[in-house]
Motif scaffolding. Structure first.
Motif, PDB file in Angstrom:
ATOM      1  N   ASN A  44       0.813  -1.259   0.030  1.00  0.00           N
ATOM      2  CA  ASN A  44      -0.141  -0.159   0.035  1.00  0.00           C
ATOM      3  C   ASN A  44       0.786   1.237   0.038  1.00  0.00           C
ATOM      4  N   LYS A  45       0.461   2.325  -0.852  1.00  0.00           N
ATOM      5  CA  LYS A  45       1.046   3.414  -0.994  1.00  0.00           C
ATOM      6  C   LYS A  45       0.353   4.537   0.162  1.00  0.00           C
ATOM      7  N   GLN A  46       1.071   4.931   1.118  1.00  0.00           N
ATOM      8  CA  GLN A  46       0.265   5.899   1.968  1.00  0.00           C
ATOM      9  C   GLN A  46       0.715   7.130   1.710  1.00  0.00           C
ATOM     10  N   VAL A  47      -0.312   8.090   1.057  1.00  0.00           N
ATOM     11  CA  VAL A  47       0.077   9.261   0.860  1.00  0.00           C
ATOM     12  C   VAL A  47       0.139  10.250   1.819  1.00  0.00           C
ATOM     13  N   LEU A  48       0.966  11.276   1.788  1.00  0.00           N
ATOM     14  CA  LEU A  48       0.839  12.355   2.882  1.00  0.00           C
ATOM     15  C   LEU A  48      -0.563  12.726   3.138  1.00  0.00           C
ATOM     16  N   LEU A 194     -17.264  -8.846  14.217  1.00  0.00           N
ATOM     17  CA  LEU A 194     -15.954  -9.039  14.555  1.00  0.00           C
ATOM     18  C   LEU A 194     -15.050  -8.323  13.672  1.00  0.00           C
ATOM     19  N   GLY A 195     -14.198  -7.166  14.323  1.00  0.00           N
ATOM     20  CA  GLY A 195     -13.647  -6.471  13.188  1.00  0.00           C
ATOM     21  C   GLY A 195     -11.997  -6.356  13.480  1.00  0.00           C
ATOM     22  N   TYR A 196     -11.337  -6.055  12.558  1.00  0.00           N
ATOM     23  CA  TYR A 196      -9.863  -5.874  12.377  1.00  0.00           C
ATOM     24  C   TYR A 196      -9.532  -4.708  11.349  1.00  0.00           C
ATOM     25  N   VAL A 197      -8.593  -3.897  12.027  1.00  0.00           N
ATOM     26  CA  VAL A 197      -8.182  -2.768  10.968  1.00  0.00           C
ATOM     27  C   VAL A 197      -6.651  -2.974  11.089  1.00  0.00           C
ATOM     28  N   GLY A 198      -5.881  -2.936  10.068  1.00  0.00           N
ATOM     29  CA  GLY A 198      -4.300  -3.082   9.796  1.00  0.00           C
ATOM     30  C   GLY A 198      -3.900  -3.676   8.725  1.00  0.00           C
ATOM     31  N   ARG A 199      -2.826  -3.904   8.644  1.00  0.00           N
ATOM     32  CA  ARG A 199      -2.144  -4.602   7.509  1.00  0.00           C
ATOM     33  C   ARG A 199      -2.533  -6.429   7.674  1.00  0.00           C
ATOM     34  N   LEU A 200      -2.793  -6.783   6.339  1.00  0.00           N
ATOM     35  CA  LEU A 200      -3.155  -8.163   6.420  1.00  0.00           C
ATOM     36  C   LEU A 200      -1.836  -9.205   6.048  1.00  0.00           C
ATOM     37  N   LYS A 201      -1.246  -9.468   7.392  1.00  0.00           N
ATOM     38  CA  LYS A 201       0.082 -10.020   7.389  1.00  0.00           C
ATOM     39  C   LYS A 201       0.075 -11.226   8.011  1.00  0.00           C
ATOM     40  N   PRO A 202       0.881 -12.426   7.694  1.00  0.00           N
ATOM     41  CA  PRO A 202       0.642 -13.417   8.751  1.00  0.00           C
ATOM     42  C   PRO A 202       0.994 -13.190  10.194  1.00  0.00           C
ATOM     43  N   GLU A 203       1.685 -12.455  10.739  1.00  0.00           N
ATOM     44  CA  GLU A 203       2.297 -12.128  12.146  1.00  0.00           C
ATOM     45  C   GLU A 203       0.790 -11.606  12.701  1.00  0.00           C
ATOM     46  N   LYS A 204       0.202 -11.067  12.395  1.00  0.00           N
ATOM     47  CA  LYS A 204      -1.064 -10.627  12.937  1.00  0.00           C
ATOM     48  C   LYS A 204      -2.144 -11.617  13.195  1.00  0.00           C
ATOM     49  N   GLY A 205      -1.880 -12.578  13.058  1.00  0.00           N
ATOM     50  CA  GLY A 205      -2.639 -14.240  13.368  1.00  0.00           C
ATOM     51  C   GLY A 205      -4.150 -13.958  12.910  1.00  0.00           C
ATOM     52  N   LEU A 206      -4.442 -13.413  11.643  1.00  0.00           N
ATOM     53  CA  LEU A 206      -5.602 -13.401  11.211  1.00  0.00           C
ATOM     54  C   LEU A 206      -6.322 -14.509  10.859  1.00  0.00           C
ATOM     55  N   PRO A 207      -5.733 -15.577  10.669  1.00  0.00           N
ATOM     56  CA  PRO A 207      -6.725 -16.840  10.220  1.00  0.00           C
ATOM     57  C   PRO A 207      -7.286 -17.258  11.354  1.00  0.00           C
ATOM     58  N   GLY A 226      -8.394  -2.899   5.565  1.00  0.00           N
ATOM     59  CA  GLY A 226      -7.109  -3.138   5.362  1.00  0.00           C
ATOM     60  C   GLY A 226      -6.363  -3.825   4.002  1.00  0.00           C
ATOM     61  N   HIS A 227      -5.279  -3.707   3.882  1.00  0.00           N
ATOM     62  CA  HIS A 227      -4.246  -4.324   2.648  1.00  0.00           C
ATOM     63  C   HIS A 227      -3.268  -5.192   2.787  1.00  0.00           C
ATOM     64  N   VAL A 252      -8.228  -0.215   2.330  1.00  0.00           N
ATOM     65  CA  VAL A 252      -7.373   0.856   3.410  1.00  0.00           C
ATOM     66  C   VAL A 252      -8.292   2.075   3.114  1.00  0.00           C
ATOM     67  N   VAL A 253      -8.633   2.846   4.306  1.00  0.00           N
ATOM     68  CA  VAL A 253      -9.336   4.472   4.801  1.00  0.00           C
ATOM     69  C   VAL A 253      -8.157   5.171   5.255  1.00  0.00           C
ATOM     70  N   PRO A 254      -8.390   6.526   4.888  1.00  0.00           N
ATOM     71  CA  PRO A 254      -7.371   7.316   5.529  1.00  0.00           C
ATOM     72  C   PRO A 254      -7.568   7.207   7.149  1.00  0.00           C
ATOM     73  N   SER A 255      -6.349   7.596   7.807  1.00  0.00           N
ATOM     74  CA  SER A 255      -6.163   7.409   9.177  1.00  0.00           C
ATOM     75  C   SER A 255      -7.338   8.005  10.088  1.00  0.00           C
ATOM     76  N   TYR A 256      -7.718   9.114   9.630  1.00  0.00           N
ATOM     77  CA  TYR A 256      -8.686   9.881  10.281  1.00  0.00           C
ATOM     78  C   TYR A 256     -10.042   9.330  10.018  1.00  0.00           C
ATOM     79  N   LYS A 257     -10.185   8.462   9.360  1.00  0.00           N
ATOM     80  CA  LYS A 257     -11.531   7.726   9.064  1.00  0.00           C
ATOM     81  C   LYS A 257     -11.562   6.311   9.717  1.00  0.00           C
ATOM     82  N   VAL A 258     -10.530   5.814   9.953  1.00  0.00           N
ATOM     83  CA  VAL A 258     -10.409   4.618  10.972  1.00  0.00           C
ATOM     84  C   VAL A 258     -11.488   4.605  12.096  1.00  0.00           C
ATOM     85  N   PRO A 259     -11.655   5.512  12.840  1.00  0.00           N
ATOM     86  CA  PRO A 259     -12.654   5.511  14.214  1.00  0.00           C
ATOM     87  C   PRO A 259     -14.039   5.251  13.644  1.00  0.00           C
TER      88      PRO A 259
END
Length: 293
Positions: A44-48, A194-207, A226-227, A252-259
């Protein structure tokens, strides 16, 4: 006192709130340096996000090797330090990163005190040249900021002799992280999210979330915001367990829209898995989710 803070994290709007609060100190003149974007390791490209910019100056400058945590650097940093003439350089990066070496060396040449940030909570020996970069930064700074006690202990084990302050890096802004007071009371068979916000990566235990969903009543749903490279595996797992129609993936949503996303969830999950070379450092989203109710 004029402080120059350098961090790729400032591309996130919510990370800029810290800058606004620091700038409120009457003896503080704050200048922040950040790149125009950051390429996350999940693709993901996080633009300023120019969200919270009151009270301080932000300098947006190019970055070389963007997306590479250990080797990126700022080619214009020397010029920026000469022009800003700070009393303190605060490098918001680990001591073994090249960008930290660049900032500390530039500051040392101009006799400007500097400090770095450490969040590495596992003791690790790095190969050359990162071991040498780390030792240079240790020997040319008198202060370090650690994100937690484990990171401070790692610094001491590795021989850092300067002062260390443990300062929690992440909190929740009550102006945007607050419960939804108008949310209606659930009826017995309403969807339970049941929700999760963040990177979809193995170490996050998402399975584990998909596995748990398969054993829960049909009104339970899982939402991933997330992505990341694990998405296809999660989709395949959900299909194999017969719960694909109860799993939703959002972009992915902008950080201020995560809440806003968090307020739609009934339970927030972060089942991170500790590994030999990685352990969850804080889990900022847990604090944010609790503040969102």
């Amino acid at each position: 006192m004029r402080v120059l803070m350098i961090s790729k994290a400032f591309v996130l709007g919510t990370a800029q709130r810290k800058l606004e609060e620091l700038a409120k100190y009457p003896d503080m003149e704050l200048v922040a340096v950040t790149p125009p974007h950051w390429l996350n390791d999940d693709g993901n490209k996080q633009v300023l996000e120019r969200t919270y910019l009151e009270g301080y100056k932000m300098i947006v400058t190019p970055m070389v090797f963007n997306g590479h945590y250990h080797t990126h650097y700022y080619p214009q940093l020397g010029r920026i330090i000469r022009e800003v003439q700070p009393d303190l350089v605060h490098m918001d990066e680990e001591p073994y990163n090249f960008a930290t070496f660049q900032a500390i060396r530039r500051a040392h040449k101009r006799k400007i005190p500097a400090l770095f940030f450490a969040f590495q909570n596992l003791y690790r020996e790095y190969p050359p040249p990162f071991r040498q970069l780390e030792q240079y930064n240790y020997s040319h700074t008198q202060y370090a900021q650690a994100g937690n006690n484990a990171a401070a202990e790692v610094l001491r084990r590795k021989g850092y002799k300067g002062q260390i302050r443990v300062i929690a890096q992440f909190g929740a802004d009550p102006a945007i992280h607050f419960p939804n007071s108008g949310r209606p009371v659930r009826s017995p068979n309403d969807p339970f999210i049941l929700g999760y916000v963040g990177r979809l990566k193995p170490e996050k235990g998402l399975p584990l979330i998909i596995e748990a969903l398969a054993s829960l009543p049909g009104y339970c749903r899982a939402v991933f915001v997330g992505h990341g490279p694990l998405r296809e595996d999660l989709e395949r797992q959900a299909a194999n367990l017969g719960v694909a129609d109860r799993v939703t993936f959002k972009a992915v949503v902008p950080s201020y829209k995560v809440p806003d996303e968090m307020r739609q969830m009934d339970v927030f999950l972060l089942p991170s898995l500790t590994r030999p070379n990685w352990a969850e450092q804080f889990g900022r989203v847990l604090v944010e989710a609790m503040c969102c109710g």
